[in-house]
Design an enzyme around this catalytic site. Structure first.
Site, PDB file in Angstrom:
ATOM      1  N   ARG A  72     -11.582 -12.884 -31.519  1.00 31.14           N
ATOM      2  CA  ARG A  72     -12.266 -11.942 -32.402  1.00 31.14           C
ATOM      3  C   ARG A  72     -13.755 -12.232 -32.572  1.00 31.14           C
ATOM      4  O   ARG A  72     -14.503 -11.357 -33.005  1.00 31.14           O
ATOM      5  CB  ARG A  72     -11.550 -11.858 -33.742  1.00 31.14           C
ATOM      6  CG  ARG A  72     -10.197 -11.209 -33.573  1.00 31.14           C
ATOM      7  CD  ARG A  72      -9.540 -10.937 -34.890  1.00 31.14           C
ATOM      8  NE  ARG A  72      -8.168 -10.530 -34.674  1.00 31.14           N
ATOM      9  CZ  ARG A  72      -7.118 -11.181 -35.125  1.00 31.14           C
ATOM     10  NH1 ARG A  72      -7.268 -12.277 -35.827  1.00 31.14           N
ATOM     11  NH2 ARG A  72      -5.917 -10.733 -34.884  1.00 31.14           N
ATOM     12  N   GLU A 109      -1.975 -25.242 -37.248  1.00 30.15           N
ATOM     13  CA  GLU A 109      -0.884 -25.384 -38.207  1.00 30.15           C
ATOM     14  C   GLU A 109       0.453 -25.466 -37.486  1.00 30.15           C
ATOM     15  O   GLU A 109       1.397 -26.067 -37.955  1.00 30.15           O
ATOM     16  CB  GLU A 109      -0.839 -24.189 -39.173  1.00 30.15           C
ATOM     17  CG  GLU A 109      -2.107 -23.954 -39.982  1.00 30.15           C
ATOM     18  CD  GLU A 109      -3.194 -23.223 -39.212  1.00 30.15           C
ATOM     19  OE1 GLU A 109      -2.920 -22.204 -38.561  1.00 30.15           O
ATOM     20  OE2 GLU A 109      -4.342 -23.709 -39.230  1.00 30.15           O
TER      21      GLU A 109
END
Length: 185
Positions: A72, A109
């Protein structure tokens, strides 16, 4: 408040209004900040680039490249670089760039990942501004900083459209400068 400050606040409001929330995506308990409506609205997208451009011009009058993070950062980086009259550098996920590359591994994560940049993307001492759409825990942006440091670039700023402040990602970026257009607690 000056007219310029009012205009900037109006642009910031427009950008914020075009960020849509999706609860429980991609997993339960996560509130996803979706920029798709912003990208669909040319006035809101222009407002975002205007605000990012104003920040960079005020903070960094001279630099060489905007470097965007996969994927992005590629949406905002080229427009910002073009406005500022500088080149754009791709920082990609491993295996996406041709030719010799430098890479860095980092922890997410949910596992590990790697970022790459072409070995000749920047020369030692060149000044770079990094850009992405969102800062959460800071792992990806920190890895991009390490990658640019490997090439001996001078990192002037790490810029994102959205910062999730409760995840304290900005702390992971120290000592690199950091700027976010919108903050969410």
């Amino acid at each position: 408040m000056s007219t310029k400050q009012q205009q900037e606040e109006e642009k910031r409001r427009l950008v914020r209004e075009r960020v849509r929330d999706f609860p429980d995506f991609p997993s339960p308990g996560v509130l996803f900040r979706d920029i798709t409506p912003l990208l669909k609205d040319p006035l809101a997208f222009k407002a975002a680039i205007d605000l990012l451009e104003a920040h960079v011009k005020a903070s960094h009058p001279k630099f060489d490249y905007v470097a965007g993070l996969d994927s992005r950062g590629f949406l905002f980086g080229p427009s910002l670089a073009q406005r500022l009259g500088v080149g754009f550098v791709l920082i990609r996920k491993k295996g996406k760039l041709p030719g010799p590359t430098e890479s860095v591994s980092y922890t997410l994560e949910y596992g590990k990942a790697e970022l790459e940049v072409q070995s000749d993307a920047v020369k030692p001492g060149q000044k770079v501004i990094l850009i992405d759409d969102l800062l959460a825990t800071g792992g990806t942006m920190r890895a991009a900083c390490e990658l640019m440091s490997k090439l001996q670039a001078q990192i002037l700023d790490c810029i994102v459209l959205i910062e999730l402040t409760f995840l304290k990602g900005a702390e992971a970026l120290k000592p690199f400068p950091f700027y976010s257009l919108l903050k969410y607690d």
